[in-house]
Design a protein around this motif. Structure first.
Motif, PDB file in Angstrom:
ATOM      1  N   SER A 191      -1.080   1.806  -9.335  1.00 25.06           N
ATOM      2  CA  SER A 191      -2.109   2.379  -8.470  1.00 25.06           C
ATOM      3  C   SER A 191      -2.944   3.409  -9.211  1.00 25.06           C
ATOM      4  O   SER A 191      -4.151   3.518  -8.997  1.00 25.06           O
ATOM      5  CB  SER A 191      -1.472   3.034  -7.243  1.00 25.06           C
ATOM      6  OG  SER A 191      -0.857   2.065  -6.443  1.00 25.06           O
ATOM      7  N   GLY A 224       3.489   4.542  -3.642  1.00 26.43           N
ATOM      8  CA  GLY A 224       3.666   3.951  -2.322  1.00 26.43           C
ATOM      9  C   GLY A 224       5.083   3.442  -2.075  1.00 26.43           C
ATOM     10  O   GLY A 224       5.688   3.716  -1.035  1.00 26.43           O
ATOM     11  N   GLN A 241      -3.959   0.589  -1.476  1.00 24.98           N
ATOM     12  CA  GLN A 241      -2.629   0.435  -0.910  1.00 24.98           C
ATOM     13  C   GLN A 241      -2.561   1.139   0.447  1.00 24.98           C
ATOM     14  O   GLN A 241      -2.052   0.593   1.407  1.00 24.98           O
ATOM     15  CB  GLN A 241      -1.629   1.050  -1.890  1.00 24.98           C
ATOM     16  CG  GLN A 241      -0.186   0.887  -1.544  1.00 24.98           C
ATOM     17  CD  GLN A 241       0.711   1.232  -2.721  1.00 24.98           C
ATOM     18  OE1 GLN A 241       0.245   1.737  -3.747  1.00 24.98           O
ATOM     19  NE2 GLN A 241       1.983   0.965  -2.598  1.00 24.98           N
ATOM     20  N   ASP A 264      -5.104  -3.475  -4.342  1.00 24.62           N
ATOM     21  CA  ASP A 264      -3.867  -2.754  -4.644  1.00 24.62           C
ATOM     22  C   ASP A 264      -2.898  -2.934  -3.478  1.00 24.62           C
ATOM     23  O   ASP A 264      -2.945  -2.204  -2.494  1.00 24.62           O
ATOM     24  CB  ASP A 264      -4.146  -1.269  -4.888  1.00 24.62           C
ATOM     25  CG  ASP A 264      -2.891  -0.531  -5.362  1.00 24.62           C
ATOM     26  OD1 ASP A 264      -1.816  -1.171  -5.436  1.00 24.62           O
ATOM     27  OD2 ASP A 264      -2.992   0.674  -5.651  1.00 24.62           O
ATOM     28  N   GLU A 265      -2.032  -3.905  -3.590  1.00 19.85           N
ATOM     29  CA  GLU A 265      -1.097  -4.260  -2.523  1.00 19.85           C
ATOM     30  C   GLU A 265      -1.802  -4.445  -1.196  1.00 19.85           C
ATOM     31  O   GLU A 265      -1.288  -4.078  -0.135  1.00 19.85           O
ATOM     32  CB  GLU A 265       0.010  -3.214  -2.415  1.00 19.85           C
ATOM     33  CG  GLU A 265       0.875  -3.208  -3.665  1.00 19.85           C
ATOM     34  CD  GLU A 265       2.123  -2.341  -3.506  1.00 19.85           C
ATOM     35  OE1 GLU A 265       2.747  -2.421  -2.444  1.00 19.85           O
ATOM     36  OE2 GLU A 265       2.444  -1.614  -4.449  1.00 19.85           O
TER      37      GLU A 265
HETATM   38 MG    MG Z   1       0.946   1.656  -5.909  1.00 18.01          MG
END
Ligand code: MG
Ligand code: ATP
Lengths: 507, 322
Positions: free
Chosen positions: A53, A410, A95, A179-180
């Protein structure tokens, strides 16, 4: 030294060289290297806290690197702010979504690019129409359940994620970073999002995809770069590798043996019985949960699974039906009552239901224990070793316990959200898409921790948007569709095929 | 290919606390009519408007700061400062100044307000100090400067200033004209990008930053806007009092915050409306009015007043919680 046109055309869309970033003592990113070619979907893989991230945020202009350089089509660029990145054609889905809860879907989609009249005032009618067009154009395959005038803060987490995807993708960036972004989406929604990425790829645009779901990498990515401890440790063609090789690269050690198969100590006495439970979101749900059992809730996102879990936990009121826990009838009136009766609840929507963002990691861990305790005083000296012991399996990566929880990556935040319950000795653990954002290795470790607790009699009810996970840890799965239990899968019917069939039945 | 895009909850009406403020204004107007039969006569309405107008204007200014998730506790002092600057400069013009000279003085007043706002904006937006404390401290400084410029209340003004305000232009008096302009300005501001970005910043600052909004500029600008409203407030007050007072603004700081909150704007930022704040200010004025005409013994007035405000606030919370 201006690059000649021909080299500029072949040059990678974006190249990161030796990016580094530290927060005080914590090195978030030590040496980030990444080369994204035109028309490529490039996956980024790595354990929680490995710097993915941070790397993405630098590319998005949200974080300034301490060192390293960025080249766009062979030309050096510096990104001072997110708007610089936007102007450079880089769009990012984060995220943790970066939507504005107080604004409507349409306002969020047009944020920063509002249509304006001749007087330079916002032309809200035209802006809204523009947003509706974007929603129609890009949302049709995503399974959206919102209108342009809905307030974003009222939407479920998956729908918010879809709004953000539409917002970013519809601006047609030459490089989009996910990002995710797919972590809270179910299968159908992920397929829809991937269809969008493929569409971008066909137009010659590129994408960076951060995900912990191996199957996603193999279904869509062209190349994958693996990160470990803040460094890029290798880039591979996806067709040349297999998951085991990637995990090796991720952890720097050969993959573990598959997890020991847990054995649920199923006693016959149910610990939790739910009879004909109904609310606005679900109808006539009944099940009996035995000690040591893992009950899965399956189905597409948003079919009432979260509401069911939160109703059992006393956070929502049922319309009708009965809940009986450990022989005591009656639904808990509040989460506080539920906790005292031995229920625990962890949600993957950590921003809303999980983390106390400005408080320390320690306090975030201790909160569940404190909610249960009757003592008016808190002894940190006694609490700390216990908590550290109970989450030792989760391999939490942090600087100091007194840092704010928002300094964690995260996945590590999510470990805290689950980990806080482990020391409270719960009888029933309610999990609402709990492992979202947790890396493959840490997931295994968490499952291990669960199974240890199960042997002591803990029962689990889990909803997961990740079918693989559900099939792996649940003893049986109730598939929920439109608020109804449409099927119960166990033994040899507990397969991905049956799960999908039931989830999509009549949908 | 079409998608079912329903148009739901476009206005969010039943949950909007604005309606509570509006109904309370109606309620207290009815009470006023009952207690004061002349309440609806043009003369009384006009005089009430003149009384309420300063708080309405400053509350609108405060709204923009609060919508952005901050607060301005220096606004009252800023009103005082602009007031004494304006009085002192008008005085210097002599008894019969030209229109242009008066306009220049008013321009200067606007500049002083904008500068005061800019100071707060830099403290909060650029240096990222806590709004409550830093604007409170800035307010002490503003008040101190006001006292330094004009140690004692008083002063005499060219009569033409107040006369113009009291005169009728196109059949409406200055106060009514100001009210209409206020509504027009609120409407215009609500149609700017600045306004949407302000809501975004107040609702979720990190997200606004990540979305590429110029967060710092927006926050600074919100304070400057509030400062400009403080200037206008001072001008309007001066038109009816015709004298300077370095302490006159004090009650406006918390008064404006109360009006904003009564009008349904969330102190946490991101949601609310300037029209609501105007209603909140009217409500505060009407409460005073009713208490006055109810001939309550003076010693009880403050207690009753506070209780009513509390009840109205609690009502607002209940309504929005539903
Ligand atoms: Mg991350
Ligand atoms: N604002 C911050 N302050 C302090 N430390 C931070 C901050 N942001 C990130 N870190 C640290 O930097 C490291 C890398 O974090 P990053 O978010 O990049 O990881 P990640 O690879 O995205 O992990 P995940 O898979 O869990 O999302 C982590 O150890 C994290 O604790």
């Amino acid at each position: 030294m201006a690059p000649s046109p021909s080299t500029a055309a072949d040059a990678p869309v974006l190249e990161a060289r030796g990016l580094a970033k530290s927060y005080g003592q914590v090195v978030a990113l030590e040496c980030g290297d990444l080369t994204v070619a035109g028309g490529e979907i490039h996956a980024l893989l790595g354990s929680n806290g490995s710097g993915k991230s941070t790397l993405c945020k630098i590319l998005a202009g949200a974080v300034k690197a301490d060192a390293g350089e960025l080249l766009q089509r062979g030309r050096r660029i510096t990104l001072q702010s997110p708007s610089d990145a936007r102007d450079a054609g880089i769009g990012t889905v984060y995220q943790e979504t970066s939507l504005i809860p107080a604004l409507t879907v349409a306002q969020n989609i047009q944020l920063g690019i509002e249509a304006r009249s001749r007087l330079r005032l916002v032309d809200s009618g035209r802006s809204r129409r523009e947003a509706v067009r974007r929603i129609e154009d890009f949302g049709s395959t995503l399974g959206i359940r919102f209108g342009p005038d809905d307030i974003v803060g009222d939407l479920a987490i998956d729908q918010q994620q879809l709004v953000e995807i539409i917002r970013v993708v519809s601006r047609r960036p030459s490089l989009v970073i996910f990002d995710e972004a797919t972590a809270s989406l179910d299968r159908v929604q992920v397929d829809g999002a991937f269809a969008l990425l493929r569409r971008l790829r066909e137009e010659g645009k590129s994408a960076i995809l951060v995900t912990h779901r191996m199957d996603e990498i193999f279904s869509i990515a062209d190349r994958v770069t693996v990160m470990r401890n803040g460094r890029s440790v290798g880039t591979r063609e996806v067709r040349d590798v297999d998951p085991a090789a990637l995990i090796d690269l991720m952890t720097g050690a050969p993959a573990d043996a598959p997890p020991v198969s847990r054995r649920a100590q199923g006693s016959e006495q149910p610990i939790l019985t739910v009879r004909d439970l109904s609310s606005d979101a679900f109808r006539d749900v009944s099940f009996a949960l035995r000690r040591g059992e893992v009950l899965g809730l399956g189905g597409l996102q948003g079919q009432g699974q979260s509401e069911l879990l939160r109703t059992i936990f006393g956070a929502l009121k049922p319309k009708s039906g009965e809940i009986e826990m450990a022989g005591i009838p009656g639904a808990p009136a509040t989460p506080a009552a539920a906790v005292r009766r031995g229920l625990a609840f962890a949600s993957g929507d950590r921003k809303r239901y999980g983390t106390f963002a400005i408080r320390s990691i320690f306090e975030n861990l201790a909160i569940a224990r404190l909610a249960q305790s009757r003592s008016p005083l808190v002894s940190r000296a006694r609490l700390e070793p216990r908590l550290m012991q109970s989450i030792s399996g989760a391999k939490l990566k942090f600087g100091r316990l007194d840092d704010s929880i928002s300094t964690l990556s995260g996945g590590n935040q999510q470990k805290v959200v689950i980990g806080r319950w482990l020391d409270t000795d719960p009888k029933v653990l309610l999990l609402d898409d709990p492992t979202k954002g947790i890396d493959i290795r840490a997931k295994r470790d968490l499952y291990e921790m669960f199974s240890v607790l199960q042997e002591k009699g803990l029962a689990i009810v889990i909803y997961s948007s990740d079918a693989t996970e559900l099939l792996e840890i649940a003893d049986r799965i109730l598939v929920i569709n439109g608020g109804h239990v449409v099927d119960e899968l166990k033994d040899d019917r507990k397969t991905e095929f049956e799960l999908n069939a039931a989830a999509l039945k009549g949908a | 290919m079409t998608v079912d895009v329903p148009r739901r909850r476009a206005l969010n009406v039943p949950r909007s606390p604005l309606w509570l403020a509006a109904s309370l204004v109606v309620l207290f107007s009815l009470a006023s009519v009952a207690l004061q039969p002349t309440f609806l006569s043009p003369r009384v309405l006009q005089s009430n408007l003149s009384t309420f107008l300063p708080l309405m204007i400053i509350a609108v200014g405060q709204t923009y700061v609060i919508l952005g998730g901050a607060i301005d506790l220096s606004l009252g002092a800023l009103v005082s400062l602009v007031n004494v600057v304006l009085v002192t400069s008008l005085q210097a013009l002599g008894a019969d100044p030209s229109f242009a000279a008066i306009a220049a003085c008013m321009g200067m007043a606007l500049l002083v307000g904008a500068a005061g706002g800019a100071v707060n904006g830099v403290l909060v937006g650029v240096l990222r100090l806590q709004p409550i404390v830093s604007t409170f401290a800035a307010g002490i400084v503003f008040g101190g400067i006001a006292l330094w410029i004009m140690p004692q209340a008083g002063g005499s003004m060219p009569p033409v200033y107040a006369k113009t305000y009291a005169a009728k232009l196109f059949g409406v008096k200055g106060a009514t004209f100001m009210l209409l302009s206020l509504v027009a300005i609120i409407y215009l501001i609500s149609r700017t990008r600045f306004y949407i970005y302000l809501l975004a910043v107040g609702s979720n600052r990190p997200a606004a930053f990540q979305s590429g909004l110029p967060v710092m500029r927006i926050r600074v600008l919100s304070y400057i806007v509030a400062g400009l409203f403080a200037s206008v407030t001072a001008m309007v007050i001066l038109a009816s009092t015709s004298a300077g007072d370095p302490l006159m603004g004090q009650a406006f700081t918390l008064g404006s915050v109360s009006a904003v909150v009564l009008g349904g704007t969330a102190l946490s930022g991101g949601a609310g409306s300037a029209i609501g704040s105007m209603l909140g200010a009217v409500l505060l004025g009407l409460i005073n009015n009713v208490l006055f005409f109810a001939q309550l013994p003076f010693v009880y007035q403050t207690i009753v007043q506070g209780t009513i405000i509390l009840a109205a606030l609690a009502g607002g919370i209940m309504v929005s919680r539903r």
